[in-house]
Design a protein around this motif. Structure first.
Motif, PDB file in Angstrom:
ATOM      1  N   LEU A  88      -5.314   1.318  -1.463  1.00 16.85           N
ATOM      2  CA  LEU A  88      -4.540   1.499  -0.236  1.00 16.85           C
ATOM      3  C   LEU A  88      -3.272   0.638  -0.249  1.00 16.85           C
ATOM      4  O   LEU A  88      -2.207   1.085   0.174  1.00 16.85           O
ATOM      5  CB  LEU A  88      -5.389   1.200   0.991  1.00 16.85           C
ATOM      6  N   VAL A  89      -3.383  -0.591  -0.727  1.00 13.98           N
ATOM      7  CA  VAL A  89      -2.204  -1.456  -0.837  1.00 13.98           C
ATOM      8  C   VAL A  89      -1.214  -0.853  -1.835  1.00 13.98           C
ATOM      9  O   VAL A  89      -0.004  -0.801  -1.582  1.00 13.98           O
ATOM     10  CB  VAL A  89      -2.601  -2.892  -1.255  1.00 13.98           C
ATOM     11  N   ALA A  90      -1.724  -0.357  -2.966  1.00  6.24           N
ATOM     12  CA  ALA A  90      -0.854   0.256  -3.980  1.00  6.24           C
ATOM     13  C   ALA A  90      -0.149   1.484  -3.419  1.00  6.24           C
ATOM     14  O   ALA A  90       1.050   1.688  -3.661  1.00  6.24           O
ATOM     15  CB  ALA A  90      -1.671   0.626  -5.213  1.00  6.24           C
ATOM     16  N   ALA A  91      -0.874   2.301  -2.675  1.00  4.29           N
ATOM     17  CA  ALA A  91      -0.282   3.507  -2.089  1.00  4.29           C
ATOM     18  C   ALA A  91       0.817   3.140  -1.101  1.00  4.29           C
ATOM     19  O   ALA A  91       1.893   3.746  -1.096  1.00  4.29           O
ATOM     20  CB  ALA A  91      -1.355   4.342  -1.407  1.00  4.29           C
ATOM     21  N   LYS A  92       0.556   2.138  -0.300  1.00  5.30           N
ATOM     22  CA  LYS A  92       1.542   1.702   0.690  1.00  5.30           C
ATOM     23  C   LYS A  92       2.791   1.150   0.005  1.00  5.30           C
ATOM     24  O   LYS A  92       3.912   1.471   0.377  1.00  5.30           O
ATOM     25  CB  LYS A  92       0.914   0.655   1.604  1.00  5.30           C
ATOM     26  N   GLN A  93       2.596   0.308  -1.031  1.00  3.73           N
ATOM     27  CA  GLN A  93       3.735  -0.302  -1.718  1.00  3.73           C
ATOM     28  C   GLN A  93       4.561   0.721  -2.494  1.00  3.73           C
ATOM     29  O   GLN A  93       5.762   0.581  -2.631  1.00  3.73           O
ATOM     30  CB  GLN A  93       3.265  -1.413  -2.650  1.00  3.73           C
ATOM     31  N   SER A  94       3.894   1.759  -3.022  1.00  2.00           N
ATOM     32  CA  SER A  94       4.606   2.752  -3.830  1.00  2.00           C
ATOM     33  C   SER A  94       4.981   4.003  -3.040  1.00  2.00           C
ATOM     34  O   SER A  94       5.567   4.926  -3.593  1.00  2.00           O
ATOM     35  CB  SER A  94       3.765   3.142  -5.043  1.00  2.00           C
ATOM     36  N   LYS A  95       4.585   4.029  -1.757  1.00  2.00           N
ATOM     37  CA  LYS A  95       4.870   5.170  -0.875  1.00  2.00           C
ATOM     38  C   LYS A  95       4.311   6.472  -1.452  1.00  2.00           C
ATOM     39  O   LYS A  95       4.990   7.496  -1.509  1.00  2.00           O
ATOM     40  CB  LYS A  95       6.369   5.269  -0.614  1.00  2.00           C
ATOM     41  N   ARG A  96       3.064   6.396  -1.870  1.00  2.00           N
ATOM     42  CA  ARG A  96       2.359   7.567  -2.411  1.00  2.00           C
ATOM     43  C   ARG A  96       1.123   7.840  -1.561  1.00  2.00           C
ATOM     44  O   ARG A  96       0.665   6.955  -0.840  1.00  2.00           O
ATOM     45  CB  ARG A  96       1.945   7.321  -3.854  1.00  2.00           C
TER      46      ARG A  96
END
Length: 164
Positions: A48-56
């Motif tokens: 979830l953090v990765a998705a938020k940071q990469s806007k995916r």
């Protein structure tokens, strides 16, 4: 008296590792699983953090880019090298590293050199987050992956002490 069963790691390695394996949930998130192992979070939290940071999309089919890996570690107050380095021997590897095993799709494993306080020699092993048999989840034959590309990992506090 019944003893609880030994964990797969203890059976494979002969000791209890300080870094515990988080299994990847699809072929694109081995880096996320390795990061979750290091920062002691669930794969869902790190994804979830990765998705938020990469806007995916949180549940999309995407792998973590090399640029996002240091950003994810930074989010959890860990430091990762910002570029890949090459190790030609196990002694070239830092105590904790994210190893790139293959590029299509990106498949990562976590290298750890565990040190012991009782005078025993350090033990090097890999944690493979892929869906593999239990006896291949923790691997002692680290020489099999050499030479390799890796990112060095350490706590931000440990990294910053060199600057003060």
């Amino acid at each position: 008296m019944n003893k609880p069963p030994r964990s797969p790691a203890i059976q494979t390695l002969g000791f209890e590792p300080t870094v515990h394996r988080v299994a990847q949930t699809n072929q694109w998130n081995s880096a996320i699983a390795c990061i979750a192992s290091v920062v002691n979070k669930t794969i869902d939290e790190v994804r979830l953090v990765a998705a938020k940071q990469s806007k995916r999309p949180a549940n999309g089919r995407w792998s973590v880019t090399g640029k996002l890996i240091p950003e994810l570690f930074d989010h959890y107050d860990w430091w990762a090298a910002s570029r890949y380095r090459t190790a030609n021997a196990v002694s070239d590897l830092p105590d904790l590293a994210l190893i790139l095993l293959s590029k299509k799709p990106d498949h990562f494993a976590l290298f750890h050199r565990q040190k012991f306080e009782d005078g025993k020699l350090p033990v090097c092993y890999l944690i493979n987050p892929a869906h593999v048999p239990v006896d291949q989840q923790y691997v002692l034959d680290v020489d099999a992956i050499i030479p390799c590309q890796y990112l060095s990992i350490c706590l931000m506090e440990e990294y910053m002490k060199d600057f003060w």
